[in-house]
Design an enzyme around this catalytic site. Structure first.
Site, short mmCIF file in Angstrom:
data_model
loop_
_atom_site.label_atom_id
_atom_site.label_comp_id
_atom_site.label_asym_id
_atom_site.label_seq_id
_atom_site.Cartn_x
_atom_site.Cartn_y
_atom_site.Cartn_z
N MET A 1 0.86 -1.16 0.00
CA MET A 1 0.00 0.00 0.00
C MET A 1 0.89 1.21 0.00
SD MET A 1 -1.60 2.68 1.29
CE MET A 1 -1.24 3.45 2.83
N PRO A 2 0.71 2.17 -0.77
CA PRO A 2 -0.28 2.32 -1.82
C PRO A 2 0.23 1.89 -3.19
CG PRO A 2 0.71 4.44 -1.37
CD PRO A 2 1.34 3.45 -0.43
N HIS A 3 -0.73 1.71 -4.09
CA HIS A 3 -0.43 1.39 -5.49
C HIS A 3 -0.99 2.51 -6.35
CE1 HIS A 3 0.15 -0.79 -9.19
NE2 HIS A 3 -1.11 -0.55 -9.52
#
Length: 73
Positions: free
Chosen positions: A1-3
């Protein structure tokens, strides 16, 4: 996280894409406190002649109220 999934017209060099990805990564780290290992970034090229159909109509328009930065076109 995050993408992060970034879509753009073709023509950006691999070196430019790597710099863009690194700068986005740095911003995410700065504002979320997440480690670099937690960040992933995809850059997909979408031809200009199919942008409206493939990106705008399918992803942007149906989610316009969720966008933190809306397009001006």
């Amino acid at each position: 996280m995050p993408h992060v999934n970034l879509k753009m017209y073709p023509g950006t060099s691999e070196e430019q894409k790597e710099k863009i990805a690194q700068e986005i990564t740095n911003i995410i780290i700065k504002h979320t406190g997440k480690p670099e290992a937690a960040v992933s970034i995809e850059i997909a090229e979408v031809a200009e002649d199919v942008w409206m159909e493939e990106v705008y109509n399918k992803e942007i328009k149906p989610n316009i109220e969720k966008l933190y930065k809306k397009p001006g076109y």
